[in-house]
Design a protein around this motif. Sequence first.
Motif, PDB file in Angstrom:
ATOM      1  N   TYR A 122       2.236  -6.458  -2.245  1.00 39.46           N
ATOM      2  CA  TYR A 122       2.173  -7.997  -2.658  1.00 39.46           C
ATOM      3  C   TYR A 122       0.520  -8.444  -2.544  1.00 39.46           C
ATOM      4  CZ  TYR A 122       7.158  -8.410  -3.487  1.00 39.46           C
ATOM      5  OH  TYR A 122       8.179  -8.161  -3.918  1.00 39.46           O
ATOM      6  N   ASN A 123      -0.182  -8.602  -3.444  1.00 41.64           N
ATOM      7  CA  ASN A 123      -1.453  -8.708  -3.119  1.00 41.64           C
ATOM      8  C   ASN A 123      -1.562 -10.289  -2.680  1.00 41.64           C
ATOM      9  OD1 ASN A 123      -1.321 -10.656  -5.375  1.00 41.64           O
ATOM     10  ND2 ASN A 123      -2.201  -9.240  -6.911  1.00 41.64           N
ATOM     11  N   ASP A 124      -3.158 -10.456  -2.591  1.00 41.16           N
ATOM     12  CA  ASP A 124      -3.527 -11.800  -2.196  1.00 41.16           C
ATOM     13  C   ASP A 124      -2.896 -13.023  -3.102  1.00 41.16           C
ATOM     14  OD1 ASP A 124      -5.000 -11.358  -4.360  1.00 41.16           O
ATOM     15  OD2 ASP A 124      -6.922 -12.077  -3.320  1.00 41.16           O
ATOM     16  N   LYS A 125      -2.594 -12.915  -4.160  1.00 45.79           N
ATOM     17  CA  LYS A 125      -1.948 -13.823  -5.232  1.00 45.79           C
ATOM     18  C   LYS A 125      -0.472 -13.815  -4.864  1.00 45.79           C
ATOM     19  CE  LYS A 125      -5.741 -14.172  -8.340  1.00 45.79           C
ATOM     20  NZ  LYS A 125      -6.681 -13.386  -7.486  1.00 45.79           N
ATOM     21  N   MET A 126       0.122 -12.848  -3.999  1.00 43.94           N
ATOM     22  CA  MET A 126       1.467 -12.638  -3.917  1.00 43.94           C
ATOM     23  C   MET A 126       2.266 -11.865  -5.181  1.00 43.94           C
ATOM     24  SD  MET A 126       2.986 -12.784  -1.147  1.00 43.94           S
ATOM     25  CE  MET A 126       1.819 -13.753  -0.209  1.00 43.94           C
ATOM     26  N   GLN A 127       1.441 -10.983  -5.811  1.00 39.39           N
ATOM     27  CA  GLN A 127       1.981 -10.651  -7.029  1.00 39.39           C
ATOM     28  C   GLN A 127       2.301  -9.036  -6.324  1.00 39.39           C
ATOM     29  OE1 GLN A 127      -1.409 -11.028  -9.163  1.00 39.39           O
ATOM     30  NE2 GLN A 127      -0.531 -12.777 -10.657  1.00 39.39           N
ATOM     31  N   TYR A 128       3.484  -8.494  -7.084  1.00 33.23           N
ATOM     32  CA  TYR A 128       3.761  -7.129  -6.784  1.00 33.23           C
ATOM     33  C   TYR A 128       2.910  -6.235  -7.713  1.00 33.23           C
ATOM     34  CZ  TYR A 128       6.201  -3.056  -5.258  1.00 33.23           C
ATOM     35  OH  TYR A 128       6.370  -1.634  -4.769  1.00 33.23           O
ATOM     36  N   VAL A 129       1.950  -5.415  -7.274  1.00 32.32           N
ATOM     37  CA  VAL A 129       1.360  -4.640  -7.853  1.00 32.32           C
ATOM     38  C   VAL A 129       0.877  -3.301  -7.312  1.00 32.32           C
ATOM     39  CG1 VAL A 129      -0.181  -6.367  -9.018  1.00 32.32           C
ATOM     40  CG2 VAL A 129      -1.090  -5.196  -6.967  1.00 32.32           C
ATOM     41  N   VAL A 130       0.969  -2.052  -8.259  1.00 32.25           N
ATOM     42  CA  VAL A 130       0.585  -0.854  -7.819  1.00 32.25           C
ATOM     43  C   VAL A 130      -1.084  -0.914  -7.965  1.00 32.25           C
ATOM     44  CG1 VAL A 130       1.046   1.701  -7.949  1.00 32.25           C
ATOM     45  CG2 VAL A 130       2.652  -0.120  -8.266  1.00 32.25           C
ATOM     46  N   GLU A 131      -1.659  -0.821  -6.683  1.00 34.98           N
ATOM     47  CA  GLU A 131      -3.316  -0.576  -6.904  1.00 34.98           C
ATOM     48  C   GLU A 131      -3.636   0.658  -7.157  1.00 34.98           C
ATOM     49  OE1 GLU A 131      -4.461  -4.410  -4.243  1.00 34.98           O
ATOM     50  OE2 GLU A 131      -4.443  -2.550  -3.243  1.00 34.98           O
ATOM     51  N   PRO A 132      -4.678   0.930  -7.827  1.00 30.65           N
ATOM     52  CA  PRO A 132      -5.304   2.376  -8.150  1.00 30.65           C
ATOM     53  C   PRO A 132      -5.817   2.661  -6.981  1.00 30.65           C
ATOM     54  CG  PRO A 132      -6.172   0.550  -9.933  1.00 30.65           C
ATOM     55  CD  PRO A 132      -5.228  -0.164  -8.767  1.00 30.65           C
ATOM     56  N   GLY A 133      -6.042   4.025  -6.524  1.00 28.61           N
ATOM     57  CA  GLY A 133      -6.521   4.609  -5.538  1.00 28.61           C
ATOM     58  C   GLY A 133      -5.801   5.783  -5.034  1.00 28.61           C
ATOM     59  N   GLU A 134      -6.113   6.166  -3.648  1.00 32.98           N
ATOM     60  CA  GLU A 134      -5.559   7.572  -3.120  1.00 32.98           C
ATOM     61  C   GLU A 134      -4.528   7.223  -2.110  1.00 32.98           C
ATOM     62  OE1 GLU A 134      -8.644   9.794  -1.282  1.00 32.98           O
ATOM     63  OE2 GLU A 134      -9.545  10.182  -3.006  1.00 32.98           O
ATOM     64  N   PHE A 135      -3.286   8.070  -2.383  1.00 33.32           N
ATOM     65  CA  PHE A 135      -2.238   7.722  -1.540  1.00 33.32           C
ATOM     66  C   PHE A 135      -1.799   9.150  -0.777  1.00 33.32           C
ATOM     67  CE2 PHE A 135      -2.145   4.243  -4.341  1.00 33.32           C
ATOM     68  CZ  PHE A 135      -1.182   3.324  -3.753  1.00 33.32           C
ATOM     69  N   GLU A 136      -1.507   8.967   0.398  1.00 33.25           N
ATOM     70  CA  GLU A 136      -1.306  10.372   1.175  1.00 33.25           C
ATOM     71  C   GLU A 136       0.250  10.487   0.801  1.00 33.25           C
ATOM     72  OE1 GLU A 136      -4.370  10.765   4.990  1.00 33.25           O
ATOM     73  OE2 GLU A 136      -2.369  10.170   5.351  1.00 33.25           O
ATOM     74  N   VAL A 137       0.706  11.615   0.655  1.00 34.49           N
ATOM     75  CA  VAL A 137       2.286  12.072   0.813  1.00 34.49           C
ATOM     76  C   VAL A 137       2.348  12.828   1.912  1.00 34.49           C
ATOM     77  CG1 VAL A 137       3.993  13.139  -0.575  1.00 34.49           C
ATOM     78  CG2 VAL A 137       2.163  11.777  -1.690  1.00 34.49           C
ATOM     79  N   GLN A 138       3.138  12.377   2.730  1.00 32.96           N
ATOM     80  CA  GLN A 138       3.281  13.019   4.129  1.00 32.96           C
ATOM     81  C   GLN A 138       4.896  13.698   4.141  1.00 32.96           C
ATOM     82  OE1 GLN A 138       2.462  10.415   7.393  1.00 32.96           O
ATOM     83  NE2 GLN A 138       0.611  10.056   6.646  1.00 32.96           N
ATOM     84  N   VAL A 139       5.126  14.954   4.312  1.00 30.72           N
ATOM     85  CA  VAL A 139       6.407  15.509   4.523  1.00 30.72           C
ATOM     86  C   VAL A 139       6.487  16.106   5.822  1.00 30.72           C
ATOM     87  CG1 VAL A 139       7.986  17.308   3.277  1.00 30.72           C
ATOM     88  CG2 VAL A 139       6.362  16.186   1.959  1.00 30.72           C
ATOM     89  N   GLY A 140       7.678  15.828   6.371  1.00 23.67           N
ATOM     90  CA  GLY A 140       7.841  16.373   7.750  1.00 23.67           C
ATOM     91  C   GLY A 140       9.115  16.128   8.258  1.00 23.67           C
ATOM     92  N   LYS A 141       9.530  16.580   9.467  1.00 28.15           N
ATOM     93  CA  LYS A 141      10.469  16.519  10.312  1.00 28.15           C
ATOM     94  C   LYS A 141      11.059  14.874  10.967  1.00 28.15           C
ATOM     95  CE  LYS A 141      10.571  21.331  11.440  1.00 28.15           C
ATOM     96  NZ  LYS A 141      10.723  22.476  12.362  1.00 28.15           N
ATOM     97  N   ALA A 142       9.831  13.945  11.177  1.00 31.82           N
ATOM     98  CA  ALA A 142       9.949  12.831  11.679  1.00 31.82           C
ATOM     99  C   ALA A 142       8.548  12.150  11.366  1.00 31.82           C
ATOM    100  CB  ALA A 142      10.185  12.919  13.227  1.00 31.82           C
TER     101      ALA A 142
END
Length: 760
Positions: free
Chosen positions: A726-746
């Motif tokens: 939810y951005n500064d205008k309280m709109q739900y958006v998917v922002e462009p950029g890099e996202f880490e995908v972490q896979v593990g046990k905990a």
Amino acid sequence: MKRSSVLISILLLITIKSFGASCTAADTPLYKNKKAAVNARVEDLLARMTLKEKIEQLQNRASGRADEIENIFKGESYGCTHEMNMKAADCADMYQKLQTYMLTKTRLGIPILTAAEGIEGILQNGCTLFPQELAQGSTFNPALIRKMTEAAGAEADVIGIHQILSPVLDIARELRWGRVEETYGEDPYLIAQMGVAFVNGYQKYNITCTPKHFMAHGSPSGGLNCANVSGGERELRSLYMYPFKRVIAEANPLAVMSCYSSYDGIALSGSHYYMTDILRNELGFKGYVYSDWGSVDRLLTFHHAVSTQEDAAKMALIAGIDLDIDDAYQHLQKLVESGKLDLKYIDLAVRRVLTVKFTLGLFDAPYSNPARVDKVVHSAANVAISKEVADESAVLVKNSNNILPLNLSKYKSIAVVGPNSNQTIFGDYSWTQRDPKEGITLLQGLKEVIGNKITINNAEGCDWWSQDKTHIAEAVKAVEASDIAIVAIGTRSTFLGRSPKYSTSGEGFDLSSLELPGVQMDLLKAIKATGKPMIVVFIAGKPLAMPWVKDNADAVLVQWYGGEKQGRTIADILTGAVNPSGRLNVSFPRSTGNTPCFYNHYVTDREEPFDQPGTPEDPKMHYIFDKPEPVWNFGYGLSYTSFKYSNCTLADSVFSAKGGTIKVSVDVENTGTRDGKEVVQLYIHDKFSSVATPVKQLKAFSKVLIKAGKRATVTLEVPVSELGLYNDKMQYVVEPGEFEVQVGKAADDIMFTKTVIIKE
């Protein structure tokens, strides 16, 4: 002539019969025609109702014995009823007679919604006692929880119960709060997954669940039940609203329960913004809102938002609370007749209640099935499911030198001590009394498994709440006479309707300190001093601060209240018949001051790069004497086997912000000698964002059984839409950029980190 007379008579008779039949059809109200559309039936019935009859549909009237029906209901139909003290068979008989009464002895023949608590099975005496919701969450197995509620739903169905006042979708972030045990844990994604499964299981039948408490109820100020929850709009939407949004969209419950508390100073049960604008207009909820018990009156007595009970009723009704469990709505008729309340609000709420009754088929088939109660309720199959859930819920958090499972050939005697060693504990909202005799205790479970092969020495040593140390010596003596000690410690809970006493967890029983209650720590230290190996079994409704236990016990097994087979489950795990597969759904704090300790915090809210935490021997900063991290983190849990992760791959690494699905595959090999279940977890971290986001968020998991020496490829999927904020205008958006995908046990045990790129 005679022949003509006969013919005329026959024709006349046919005409009369035809006329009578058409009159009967014409006189049958539309709302009684089960082939008609629900909305048409609702409007037809609503038009026939008096103001008094409408208002009665917005109220609850408690049931009693079957021979009290006339005296209680006096020819009137109400919106809802409940009965939580009878045996299941007696309740089924009463509900059968009550619905018959409603359909035949009230003016319009309106059936009544029959409600019961169902968080750990039906709150009706004799029903199967399943594990508490916190234990359900630690299974990380939504399919198993759906199986559990299908079993519980079958029991509700034969009793004649059509509304289940569960699940709890609150988030366990404030560990002092007594109702932590009623939640699925600290993570909104896990809560949503388990909540959808829970609701879909019950709603296999003509039953609606009632997700609660809408919303933001689980983080009260000071941990005090019902206290104000502080936060802003972004936190409300990102965190507290998420499970409700998912459950409403994916399971379509026909009821939601309001909450007692306020959010940012606004009492939710009196807020049109929360109960209508968000719940209905934004989340798309189509059912009716059921008040938490007393929540309407508390607009006056607790929140002081109004000055009279009449104003509380008006505020709640306009806000969107359709049915009041207590008596505030008895003022609605006077409010309408005096012109202080528009009739449209009454009609709107009544439409919602009636729509639910028609949708559930209550006007056509509201009845229980008393003849099948003995076959369905507490069946062997249902008890076996309770055991299965308990088996998968227990979490092994320490196992030094693989002391577990116990090699029984090494021991001639075992001490089983501690306040929870020989007592079943079911948690609040079970039908049992404060000292229940139902179910299997740890001591009984071990005796079942071990038999006469090994001597078992038992002494409680202390209770679970007081400062009485006089019996610790008895436990020490039992340990000294044994080869190994199993110490069962923790909390106790009892349903408020069953006269709780000395509870240390459960609704209304909030803790100011998260240290072990009473003198349980003194007991542990005395047993440690004997030099005997010490296995700690923590049976509780919430995590407590136990760094000493982590450092000093040889093994630690956590069992959130595990239902009627809890003692056998623990015995089976300790002796190796069951391989533990539960994972922590709520983190353990280092101390009371170390809370909150949930894993999905903002990057700024734990250790900072320019500060280092200290120790008592080496004080520093941030904290001076300790580190701001949990003892055991979310997602953590050990097994009697081992798993190796390899070959983690992304199906694609570049996505549009407009949609798509991230697919991750990883090979998991069982490198041990026992079959086991592993919970593969996927977390997302937004590396750079316009507003603060958590350091990581669970977005997928899968529990898989892998045979010893075998390998499985596990694929996890995350919709790109789940990466939004939810951005500064309280709109739900998917922002462009890099996202880490972490896979593990905990949350703190990540095996692989990949990067995906989101483009506009």
